[in-house]
Design a protein around this motif. Sequence first.
Motif, PDB file in Angstrom:
ATOM      1  N   UNK A  10      87.428  40.944 169.078  1.00  0.00           N
ATOM      2  CA  UNK A  10      88.366  42.076 169.098  1.00  0.00           C
ATOM      3  C   UNK A  10      89.648  41.696 169.830  1.00  0.00           C
ATOM      4  N   UNK A  11      89.519  40.956 170.913  1.00  0.00           N
ATOM      5  CA  UNK A  11      90.695  40.525 171.661  1.00  0.00           C
ATOM      6  C   UNK A  11      91.534  39.554 170.837  1.00  0.00           C
ATOM      7  N   UNK A  12      90.879  38.664 170.112  1.00  0.00           N
ATOM      8  CA  UNK A  12      91.611  37.731 169.246  1.00  0.00           C
ATOM      9  C   UNK A  12      92.339  38.496 168.148  1.00  0.00           C
ATOM     10  N   UNK A  13      91.690  39.529 167.618  1.00  0.00           N
ATOM     11  CA  UNK A  13      92.321  40.370 166.594  1.00  0.00           C
ATOM     12  C   UNK A  13      93.543  41.086 167.152  1.00  0.00           C
ATOM     13  N   UNK A  14      93.411  41.637 168.335  1.00  0.00           N
ATOM     14  CA  UNK A  14      94.524  42.333 168.987  1.00  0.00           C
ATOM     15  C   UNK A  14      95.660  41.360 169.300  1.00  0.00           C
ATOM     16  N   UNK A  40      96.264  26.865 173.810  1.00  0.00           N
ATOM     17  CA  UNK A  40      95.603  26.501 175.076  1.00  0.00           C
ATOM     18  C   UNK A  40      94.177  27.043 175.115  1.00  0.00           C
ATOM     19  N   UNK A  41      93.992  28.283 174.651  1.00  0.00           N
ATOM     20  CA  UNK A  41      92.650  28.872 174.609  1.00  0.00           C
ATOM     21  C   UNK A  41      91.753  28.105 173.643  1.00  0.00           C
ATOM     22  N   UNK A  42      92.316  27.684 172.522  1.00  0.00           N
ATOM     23  CA  UNK A  42      91.545  26.941 171.531  1.00  0.00           C
ATOM     24  C   UNK A  42      91.125  25.578 172.076  1.00  0.00           C
ATOM     25  N   UNK A  43      92.000  24.931 172.799  1.00  0.00           N
ATOM     26  CA  UNK A  43      91.706  23.599 173.331  1.00  0.00           C
ATOM     27  C   UNK A  43      90.725  23.664 174.498  1.00  0.00           C
ATOM     28  N   UNK A  44      90.924  24.609 175.398  1.00  0.00           N
ATOM     29  CA  UNK A  44      90.150  24.596 176.644  1.00  0.00           C
ATOM     30  C   UNK A  44      89.114  25.710 176.760  1.00  0.00           C
ATOM     31  N   UNK A  45      89.016  26.578 175.763  1.00  0.00           N
ATOM     32  CA  UNK A  45      88.100  27.711 175.853  1.00  0.00           C
ATOM     33  C   UNK A  45      86.661  27.356 175.541  1.00  0.00           C
ATOM     34  N   UNK A  52      86.653  32.388 167.975  1.00  0.00           N
ATOM     35  CA  UNK A  52      87.471  33.587 167.811  1.00  0.00           C
ATOM     36  C   UNK A  52      88.913  33.219 167.477  1.00  0.00           C
ATOM     37  N   UNK A  53      89.456  32.236 168.154  1.00  0.00           N
ATOM     38  CA  UNK A  53      90.831  31.812 167.874  1.00  0.00           C
ATOM     39  C   UNK A  53      90.919  31.258 166.456  1.00  0.00           C
ATOM     40  N   UNK A  54      89.965  30.422 166.089  1.00  0.00           N
ATOM     41  CA  UNK A  54      89.984  29.803 164.766  1.00  0.00           C
ATOM     42  C   UNK A  54      89.761  30.817 163.650  1.00  0.00           C
ATOM     43  N   UNK A  55      88.700  31.588 163.766  1.00  0.00           N
ATOM     44  CA  UNK A  55      88.281  32.465 162.666  1.00  0.00           C
ATOM     45  C   UNK A  55      89.014  33.793 162.596  1.00  0.00           C
TER      46      UNK A  55
END
Length: 93
Positions: A10-14, A40-45, A52-55
């Motif tokens: 939901x946060x990624x959607x927002x 940055x979130x995608x690399x280090x999350x 979530x970032x990808x999809x």
Amino acid sequence: MKNQVSSIYKQAERFAEITKKSIISGNIFRAKRCLALAERLFISGSNETKNAISNVYVCSVSTFLEIRHCSISNLFPQTLKAECIKQINTSGL
């Protein structure tokens, strides 16, 4: 854990909506900052964050840009651009 994963999506959607609104309003500086944060979130999350970032985020923003005939090469950071291309190649489009 299920609620936490759901809220990540939901946060990624927002976050994608905020990025798209920045682009619509012409605030490209803010959109680029959002995309840089997403990278940055995608690399280090965590794995959930990366998914979530990808999809959600990349898919939503790249589809939005495609519909509006915008080039992602100018906006997307390198890692997110590669993820977007990977998604396109996987989907067979």
